[in-house]
Motif scaffolding. Structure first.
Motif, PDB file in Angstrom:
ATOM      1  N   PHE A  20      38.161  61.629 150.616  1.00  0.00           N
ATOM      2  CA  PHE A  20      37.443  61.974 149.386  1.00  0.00           C
ATOM      3  C   PHE A  20      36.883  60.744 148.676  1.00  0.00           C
ATOM      4  O   PHE A  20      35.835  60.810 148.070  1.00  0.00           O
ATOM      5  CB  PHE A  20      38.348  62.756 148.427  1.00  0.00           C
ATOM      6  N   PHE A  21      37.592  59.644 148.714  1.00  0.00           N
ATOM      7  CA  PHE A  21      37.151  58.431 148.036  1.00  0.00           C
ATOM      8  C   PHE A  21      36.884  57.315 149.040  1.00  0.00           C
ATOM      9  O   PHE A  21      37.169  56.152 148.780  1.00  0.00           O
ATOM     10  CB  PHE A  21      38.203  57.952 147.026  1.00  0.00           C
ATOM     11  N   ALA A  22      36.319  57.644 150.170  1.00  0.00           N
ATOM     12  CA  ALA A  22      36.101  56.655 151.236  1.00  0.00           C
ATOM     13  C   ALA A  22      35.154  55.546 150.785  1.00  0.00           C
ATOM     14  O   ALA A  22      35.302  54.392 151.196  1.00  0.00           O
ATOM     15  CB  ALA A  22      35.562  57.336 152.484  1.00  0.00           C
ATOM     16  N   GLN A  23      34.204  55.840 149.931  1.00  0.00           N
ATOM     17  CA  GLN A  23      33.218  54.852 149.493  1.00  0.00           C
ATOM     18  C   GLN A  23      33.648  54.119 148.222  1.00  0.00           C
ATOM     19  O   GLN A  23      32.963  53.188 147.803  1.00  0.00           O
ATOM     20  CB  GLN A  23      31.863  55.535 149.240  1.00  0.00           C
ATOM     21  N   ALA A  24      34.750  54.525 147.621  1.00  0.00           N
ATOM     22  CA  ALA A  24      35.192  53.896 146.371  1.00  0.00           C
ATOM     23  C   ALA A  24      35.765  52.508 146.644  1.00  0.00           C
ATOM     24  O   ALA A  24      36.406  52.275 147.659  1.00  0.00           O
ATOM     25  CB  ALA A  24      36.247  54.757 145.689  1.00  0.00           C
ATOM     26  N   SER A  25      35.526  51.610 145.712  1.00  0.00           N
ATOM     27  CA  SER A  25      36.050  50.244 145.868  1.00  0.00           C
ATOM     28  C   SER A  25      37.533  50.207 145.515  1.00  0.00           C
ATOM     29  O   SER A  25      38.058  51.115 144.885  1.00  0.00           O
ATOM     30  CB  SER A  25      35.273  49.280 144.973  1.00  0.00           C
ATOM     31  N   ASP A  26      38.184  49.130 145.911  1.00  0.00           N
ATOM     32  CA  ASP A  26      39.595  48.978 145.586  1.00  0.00           C
ATOM     33  C   ASP A  26      39.805  48.850 144.086  1.00  0.00           C
ATOM     34  O   ASP A  26      40.808  49.325 143.545  1.00  0.00           O
ATOM     35  CB  ASP A  26      40.172  47.752 146.295  1.00  0.00           C
ATOM     36  N   LEU A  27      38.861  48.238 143.393  1.00  0.00           N
ATOM     37  CA  LEU A  27      38.962  48.102 141.951  1.00  0.00           C
ATOM     38  C   LEU A  27      38.917  49.478 141.281  1.00  0.00           C
ATOM     39  O   LEU A  27      39.694  49.758 140.371  1.00  0.00           O
ATOM     40  CB  LEU A  27      37.828  47.214 141.420  1.00  0.00           C
TER      41      LEU A  27
END
Length: 159
Positions: free
Chosen positions: A49-56
């Motif tokens: 679901f959050f594959a493109q989200a950054s670690d921040l």
């Protein structure tokens, strides 16, 4: 001539009213909310679901939830009672008192974290069945004049 100090010192019976520490409750709530949010975010990210989200961004979500949880008001409750009767410590919330053995887990002069373990009877069984360990935060500001007496009793009175 030196006084006889061979007899052990015993703390007198005393009752301590321990109001809830709002800062401690907010900290517990924030840590619990941040942990739960981090688990949910990790599971959702693993599921794609959050594959493109950054670690921040993945860090800011649980941090924001923790801040919101800490900002919620703490409900006022009746103070709990920790009592030393001269032989045994007793912990009373709403209801029947529980025989406990207090351990000072953290002591930083102005604040203490106490772990209240169920008292063990002479036969090795805990009283009133298996009770959970209770954690209590006590602060000098909340206890006022009772602070020094509580500290002395915790270190001198052994149940």
């Amino acid at each position: 001539m030196t006084p006889d100090r061979s007899t052990p010192r015993r703390a007198a019976a005393r009752r301590f009213s321990l109001p809830r520490d709002a800062r401690w409750e907010r900290l517990q709530r924030a840590v619990l909310a941040a942990g739960a949010a981090a688990v949910v975010a990790a599971v959702l990210r693993q599921a794609g679901f959050f594959a493109q989200a950054s670690d921040l961004a993945m860090l800011l979500g649980p941090l924001g939830i923790a801040l919101m949880a800490a900002a919620l008001p703490v409900r006022a409750r009746a103070p709990d009672v920790l009592r030393w009767d001269g032989a045994q410590w007793w912990w009373q919330q709403a209801g029947e008192p529980l025989a406990v053995t207090p351990d000072v887990f953290i002591d930083i002069e102005r604040w203490m974290l106490l772990r209240l373990n169920p008292a063990v009877a002479a036969d090795g069984a805990t009283r009133r069945g298996r009770q959970p360990v209770r954690w209590v935060a006590a602060s000098r500001g909340a206890l006022g004049a009772q602070w020094t007496l509580l500290r002395l009793h915790l270190f001198l009175a052994r149940g």
